[in-house]
Design a protein around this motif. Structure first.
Motif, PDB file in Angstrom:
ATOM      1  N   PHE A   1      21.092  21.578  71.744  1.00 25.60           N
ATOM      2  CA  PHE A   1      21.232  20.387  72.427  1.00 25.60           C
ATOM      3  C   PHE A   1      21.004  20.678  73.880  1.00 25.60           C
ATOM      4  N   GLU A   2      20.548  19.802  74.491  1.00 24.04           N
ATOM      5  CA  GLU A   2      20.281  19.872  76.045  1.00 24.04           C
ATOM      6  C   GLU A   2      21.001  18.662  76.639  1.00 24.04           C
ATOM      7  N   GLY A   3      22.051  18.642  77.468  1.00 29.40           N
ATOM      8  CA  GLY A   3      22.638  17.633  77.995  1.00 29.40           C
ATOM      9  C   GLY A   3      23.193  16.698  76.877  1.00 29.40           C
ATOM     10  N   ALA A   4      22.995  15.399  76.794  1.00 31.59           N
ATOM     11  CA  ALA A   4      23.521  14.501  75.850  1.00 31.59           C
ATOM     12  C   ALA A   4      22.464  14.394  74.418  1.00 31.59           C
ATOM     13  N   LYS A   5      21.672  14.916  74.279  1.00 24.92           N
ATOM     14  CA  LYS A   5      20.653  14.846  73.415  1.00 24.92           C
ATOM     15  C   LYS A   5      20.696  16.126  72.428  1.00 24.92           C
ATOM     16  N   LEU A   6      20.256  15.653  71.145  1.00 26.34           N
ATOM     17  CA  LEU A   6      19.918  16.682  70.320  1.00 26.34           C
ATOM     18  C   LEU A   6      18.477  17.039  70.508  1.00 26.34           C
ATOM     19  N   THR A   7      18.066  18.215  70.768  1.00 21.86           N
ATOM     20  CA  THR A   7      16.759  18.625  71.024  1.00 21.86           C
ATOM     21  C   THR A   7      15.840  19.265  69.490  1.00 21.86           C
TER      22      THR A   7
ATOM     23  N   GLU B   1      30.533  18.705  48.121  1.00 25.02           N
ATOM     24  CA  GLU B   1      29.221  18.791  48.201  1.00 25.02           C
ATOM     25  C   GLU B   1      28.520  17.573  49.127  1.00 25.02           C
ATOM     26  N   THR B   2      29.890  16.654  49.091  1.00 28.50           N
ATOM     27  CA  THR B   2      29.460  15.292  49.914  1.00 28.50           C
ATOM     28  C   THR B   2      28.697  15.712  51.560  1.00 28.50           C
ATOM     29  N   PRO B   3      27.784  15.297  51.983  1.00 25.67           N
ATOM     30  CA  PRO B   3      27.131  15.646  53.288  1.00 25.67           C
ATOM     31  C   PRO B   3      27.779  15.019  54.407  1.00 25.67           C
ATOM     32  N   ILE B   4      27.493  15.586  55.440  1.00 27.31           N
ATOM     33  CA  ILE B   4      28.167  14.759  56.864  1.00 27.31           C
ATOM     34  C   ILE B   4      27.001  14.135  57.290  1.00 27.31           C
ATOM     35  N   THR B   5      27.064  12.841  57.578  1.00 32.09           N
ATOM     36  CA  THR B   5      25.964  12.008  58.117  1.00 32.09           C
ATOM     37  C   THR B   5      26.295  11.412  59.296  1.00 32.09           C
ATOM     38  N   LEU B   6      25.442  11.454  60.283  1.00 33.93           N
ATOM     39  CA  LEU B   6      25.716  10.949  61.802  1.00 33.93           C
ATOM     40  C   LEU B   6      24.558   9.919  61.849  1.00 33.93           C
ATOM     41  N   VAL B   7      24.807   8.704  62.318  1.00 35.88           N
ATOM     42  CA  VAL B   7      23.704   7.635  62.637  1.00 35.88           C
ATOM     43  C   VAL B   7      23.816   7.011  63.973  1.00 35.88           C
TER      44      VAL B   7
ATOM     45  N   ALA C   1      21.696  12.622  62.352  1.00 32.53           N
ATOM     46  CA  ALA C   1      21.287  13.754  61.467  1.00 32.53           C
ATOM     47  C   ALA C   1      22.299  13.736  60.282  1.00 32.53           C
ATOM     48  N   ALA C   2      21.870  14.707  59.520  1.00 34.11           N
ATOM     49  CA  ALA C   2      22.756  14.876  58.097  1.00 34.11           C
ATOM     50  C   ALA C   2      22.788  16.180  57.692  1.00 34.11           C
ATOM     51  N   ILE C   3      24.069  16.680  57.608  1.00 34.95           N
ATOM     52  CA  ILE C   3      24.498  18.073  57.268  1.00 34.95           C
ATOM     53  C   ILE C   3      24.753  18.035  55.897  1.00 34.95           C
ATOM     54  N   ALA C   4      23.908  18.734  55.091  1.00 33.01           N
ATOM     55  CA  ALA C   4      24.329  19.318  53.783  1.00 33.01           C
ATOM     56  C   ALA C   4      25.569  20.210  53.685  1.00 33.01           C
ATOM     57  N   ARG C   5      26.448  20.215  52.519  1.00 33.16           N
ATOM     58  CA  ARG C   5      27.373  21.062  52.324  1.00 33.16           C
ATOM     59  C   ARG C   5      27.346  21.785  51.046  1.00 33.16           C
ATOM     60  N   PRO C   6      27.534  22.929  51.178  1.00 34.01           N
ATOM     61  CA  PRO C   6      28.429  24.020  52.016  1.00 34.01           C
ATOM     62  C   PRO C   6      27.093  24.437  53.102  1.00 34.01           C
ATOM     63  N   ALA C   7      27.624  24.830  54.121  1.00 33.65           N
ATOM     64  CA  ALA C   7      26.673  25.313  55.626  1.00 33.65           C
ATOM     65  C   ALA C   7      27.407  25.970  56.275  1.00 33.65           C
TER      66      ALA C   7
ATOM     67  N   ALA D   1      20.598  25.740  53.446  1.00 33.80           N
ATOM     68  CA  ALA D   1      21.190  24.593  53.914  1.00 33.80           C
ATOM     69  C   ALA D   1      20.059  23.618  54.214  1.00 33.80           C
ATOM     70  N   GLU D   2      20.377  22.441  54.094  1.00 30.00           N
ATOM     71  CA  GLU D   2      19.450  21.301  54.365  1.00 30.00           C
ATOM     72  C   GLU D   2      20.340  20.360  55.534  1.00 30.00           C
ATOM     73  N   ALA D   3      19.106  20.012  56.314  1.00 26.29           N
ATOM     74  CA  ALA D   3      19.675  19.076  57.319  1.00 26.29           C
ATOM     75  C   ALA D   3      18.591  18.231  57.723  1.00 26.29           C
ATOM     76  N   THR D   4      18.468  17.016  57.956  1.00 29.10           N
ATOM     77  CA  THR D   4      17.571  16.003  58.520  1.00 29.10           C
ATOM     78  C   THR D   4      17.876  15.394  59.833  1.00 29.10           C
ATOM     79  N   ALA D   5      16.872  15.283  60.553  1.00 23.57           N
ATOM     80  CA  ALA D   5      16.952  14.663  61.935  1.00 23.57           C
ATOM     81  C   ALA D   5      15.802  13.918  62.079  1.00 23.57           C
ATOM     82  N   PRO D   6      15.996  12.495  62.673  1.00 21.57           N
ATOM     83  CA  PRO D   6      14.663  12.009  63.207  1.00 21.57           C
ATOM     84  C   PRO D   6      13.915  12.546  64.100  1.00 21.57           C
TER      85      PRO D   6
END
Length: 910
Positions: free
Chosen positions: A873-879, A368-374, A392-398, A887-892
């Protein structure tokens, strides 16, 4: 690895080096005595110095051991020796010289053997360490490294280094002590001769190494150019299909020719310098004997040097040039090997490398450990930003879909998560573990990356499917015999793995497989998930049955033959397969197959060789089949020659007559026309007639539809069949297996053994139904796993070249499903399939990966309804992030600056 060659050698071999050095020291007294004995033979035995005053006998072997006066002068009388006449005295000294020669030879033998073994062990260690370093290259470095160059360095460039490992300390010690011993002996005999010899040797030792510096530079250039050539040839070999497509083989040949010319020029200059230095070295070496013969002879004539001393000096110097020359060569080799070692080690010493594997297995990461990108930021080698400060943070499973256009961050993020890109800024973690710095054992225990470019290794399909399961290092077993103990001990001495690759490395417990017996079932289940089972089953059906069959399998195979035809009849498909019957002509088989009525084991009775076989020709002639078969072959050639004119390349007729080569036809047709013009249609040359008979033996009436087989021909072929079997020489009985309804045919395919006939021509659309019915019966008779196992035993070829592109993808997906990791990352893994097929495979994967995480790169047009988290995604950015289901995910928010933690020291360096 140690950057200094001698430090590396001493670190790993000092014990053996010291042992050999002890042998060197023990050999010196015997070497000195072997130099002194010739002088005594000349002076005492031949010239009779010890018999000068009328004595008829003299004492030999009078031995007394004593210490110098400054150590007390103590002495011990060992033996009084023997009183011998002059002739026995001569023989005794000669025997002593022979014994000393044998002892010195034995010392050299032992020292050289130990040097050789030491060198081979160190070479094995060096190659394994270089391979281990190459396995720790980051994916970015692997993609920019030519595999042929790495192979060349590990295999070829370290070969001369390996030969020098045993020479590094032992050779200068052995040769140096011998040279010093011989030089000291010469100085003891005559100071002037010794001083002159020493001066010439010093000149030789100073001038020659100075002249060889250019050799070292040229040798370095040759090594680098050879490495580049190997890499370029390897690169071109991989691109051969494209080079043929573009027709640029002439250009590539020109490039290789230029590189070979450059290498030739370097080697030519190297040889010129090498032999010039060798000439000068030999010249200096021969000056000293000239001086000895001239000056020594003069001193002997003047009575200032006795003949025995002169002979001893010449004999001692005879042995002196060899060690001196070899020492000079050793110094040259030392300089060359040191440069090569530094170059090779430098090529394998990267600034950043993957971490070493720990001795203990890593602690498991909770599911259940999430994947976190900062603050993730990825910049490629050209400075282009591929992912721009993503958090972003990706909860598992998803079930996570990464959506965007081709070339966007959608294509880069899976590679970061799958550790194919480790050079990034920011952090990507699973719990407290940074993905970029995880060991292979840690990362592979929780995640698996699958790309659209599968690499299949040499071996069977089974080997490639099970590759992902070989994670459990088997315990080291006690050797069962001397040979096994030898292998284990040698591996330990070079820090190589001691567990055999032939042991069972599959982690059955870790992947939920009950044991080896359940492995085939797990593979079948995995193949069903990725819709590859039917393909492997067909491969198995086409595989050779083979001789080594379990008795139970053989019995069930014969039962299946009868049961399958009964099932065909039940479903109204009995007429679609024409079975082989001993006294009947099979219209769905060729004339040649009907004549043989069996399966060729070797090449002798293969279809393309039948017409040229003397025994087959004799049977055909005896049954008056030469004329009819020649006529059939002629009609086939006429038909092809007329019909192929202006025929499209994809016309089915070309495939129907594919065994008639068009290039060959261009040579045959003019010969036929010439015979017609002379009115000699039936009088063809023996070569042309055999060719026409060969075509006729491949004729199948329903397929070629020329209406050339009548009852009379059928009767003759059946008689020829009986004659062939009756008169086949006993010596040739092993070349063919005759059809027998009550026996299996090991040389035939499993399909032929089960159907025992041919599917009627024109019923190809029924093949799938026939295969399905056969598969059902095999399942009922517990033969399905056997057939699939034979399919899995087929070779995949280097890089999977014996498999189709889709089969390679299927094997890669199959081993992923066999593994079923906690996190599965699909980076274009289904791009080889059509949309409908890809959707079905993805649905199967979701079902098989229930309760686990699947991250897949998707296009904007794909069906995303099954995903519960969509990242756009558009180009290099998460849109945008769309959350669905549990599933739960967070993004600023993209407009808000997100604080990014300070990078670690390693990340800062990156």
């Amino acid at each position: 690895m140690a950057a200094n060659f001698f430090r590396y050698v001493w670190r790993h071999s000092r014990r053996e080096q010291l042992i050999v050095l002890c042998f060197v020291l023990f050999s010196l007294p015997f070497y000195w005595w072997s130099l002194d004995v010739p002088k005594r033979i000349v002076n005492e035995a031949i010239q009779g110095d010890v018999f000068a005053h009328g004595e008829t006998t003299a004492r030999l072997f009078d031995i007394t051991l004593s210490l110098p006066d400054f150590l007390g002068g103590w002495s011990w009388h060992v033996t009084d020796g023997l009183m011998l006449a002059q002739v026995p005295y001569l023989f005794a000294l000669s025997m002593v010289f022979l014994v000393l020669t044998l002892i010195n030879g034995w010392f050299k033998y032992v020292i050289n053997i130990r040097k050789g073994v030491l060198g081979e062990r160190m070479l094995r260690r060096l190659r394994f360490e270089l391979f281990a370093l190459a396995m720790r290259f980051r994916p970015e470095d692997v993609r920019t490294t030519k595999s042929a160059e790495v192979t060349s360095m590990i295999k070829d460039e370290v070969e001369p280094i390996g030969g020098f490992f045993g020479e590094a300390f032992i050779t200068p010690a052995f040769l140096g002590t011998q040279a010093l011993t011989a030089m000291a002996f010469i100085l003891v005999q005559n100071l002037w001769l010794g001083t002159l010899a020493l001066a010439l040797i010093l000149v030789q030792g100073i001038v020659i190494p100075h002249l060889r510096r250019e050799q070292i530079r040229l040798g370095r250039m040759r090594q680098i150019e050879s490495r580049v050539l190997a890499g370029r040839i390897g690169e071109m070999m991989e691109a051969v299909p494209a080079l043929h497509v573009f027709g640029v083989t002439g250009f590539t040949a020109s490039e290789i020719g230029k590189r070979l010319g450059t290498l030739f020029d370097i080697r030519l200059r190297l040889y010129r310098r090498k032999f010039a230095v060798k000439y000068l070295n030999n010249l200096l070496a021969q000056l000293t004997p000239f001086v000895f013969y001239t000056l020594g002879g003069y001193l002997a004539l003047q009575g200032r040097l006795d003949i025995g001393q002169l002979v001893a000096v010449i004999a001692a110097y005879r042995d002196l040039p060899t060690p001196i020359k070899e020492l000079i060569d050793w110094d040259q080799q030392r300089a060359d090997v040191t440069v090569k070692y530094e170059q090779v080690v430098g090529a394998f010493s990267k600034e950043f490398m993957m971490p070493e594997e720990p001795a203990e297995p890593p602690a498991p990461i909770p599911s259940e450990t999430p994947i976190t990108l900062v603050g993730l930021r990825v910049v490629n080698g050209r400075g282009m930003v591929q992912v721009d400060r993503m958090s972003a943070a990706i909860a598992r499973p998803a079930r996570v879909a990464l959506v965007g256009s081709t070339g966007s961050a959608r294509d880069v993020l899976p590679k970061v998560l799958g550790r194919q890109i480790t050079d990034y800024q920011g952090s990507v973690t699973i719990g407290s573990h940074e993905i970029g710095t995880m060991t292979d054992a840690q990362a592979s225990a929780v995640m698996l990356y699958v790309s659209g470019e599968p690499y299949i290794m040499s071996g069977t399909i089974r080997d490639n499917l099970c590759l992902a399961l070989r994670r459990a290092a088997p315990p080291e077993e006690e050797p069962k015999d001397v040979w096994a103990r030898y292998w284990r001990d040698e591996a330990r001495m070079t820090d190589n793995p001691t567990v055999s690759p032939d042991a069972d490395w599959i982690d059955y417990r870790g992947f939920g497989i009950e044991g080896p017996q359940a492995l085939n079932g797990a593979i079948i289940e995995a193949l069903r998930v990725v819709r590859g089972y039917e393909d492997i089953f067909r491969v198995g059906m086409s595989s050779r049955l083979g001789d080594e069959l379990d008795e139970g399998v053989a019995t069930r195979m014969l039962q299946a033959r009868t049961a399958i035809h009964a099932r065909f009849n039940e479903r109204g498909m009995g007429s679609y397969v024409e079975t082989f019957t001993p006294n009947q002509f099979n219209t769905s088989a060729s004339i040649g197959e009907n004549l043989l009525f069996g399966v060729s084991i070797g090449k002798r009775f293969a279809p393309e060789n039948l017409a040229n076989d003397p025994f087959v020709r004799s049977i055909i002639a005896a049954e008056a089949l030469v004329g009819p078969l020649t006529g059939i072959g002629l009609k086939m050639v006429e038909t092809v020659a007329e019909a192929f004119q202006g025929l499209a390349a994809d016309n089915p007729l070309r495939e129907r007559y594919s065994f008639i080569d068009e290039a060959e036809l261009g040579d045959l047709w003019p010969q036929v026309q010439v015979a017609w013009q002379r009115g000699q249609r039936r009088q063809f040359s023996a070569e042309l007639r055999d060719k026409l008979v060969g075509y006729a033996l491949m004729y199948v009436e329903p397929q070629h539809r020329l209406n050339l087989i009548d009852d009379q021909l059928v009767a003759r072929v059946l008689r020829a069949r009986a004659s062939f079997r009756e008169f086949l020489p006993a010596a040739d009985a092993g070349e063919i297996e005759f059809y027998d309804p009550g026996r299996l045919m090991p040389a035939a395919s499993i399909r032929d053994n089960l159907l025992f006939g041919r599917v009627r021509y024109g019923k190809a659309h029924m093949r799938d139904k026939i295969v399905v019915a056969a598969a059902e019966m095999l399942g009922e008779l517990d033969l399905e796993a056997f057939v699939v196992s034979r399919g899995l035993d087929q070779e995949a070829g280097p890089g999977g070249r014996l498999l189709s592109p889709q089969q390679r993808v299927t094997v890669q997906l199959g081993r992923a499903m066999l593994r079923r990791p906690d996190i599965l990352i699909l980076d274009g893994a289904l791009s080889s399939f059509g949309a409908a097929e890809a959707h079905m495979i993805m649905s199967n994967i979701f079902e098989a990966m229930s309760g686990k995480t699947v991250i897949a790169a998707q296009s904007n047009d794909d069906d995303l309804s099954a995903f519960d988290l969509v990242m756009t995604f558009e180009g290099a950015k998460l849109t945008g992030i769309e959350r669905r289901g549990a599933a739960e995910a967070t993004a600023p928010e993209q407009s808000v600056e997100t604080p990014v933690p300070a990078p670690s020291p390693q990340e800062a360096v990156k």
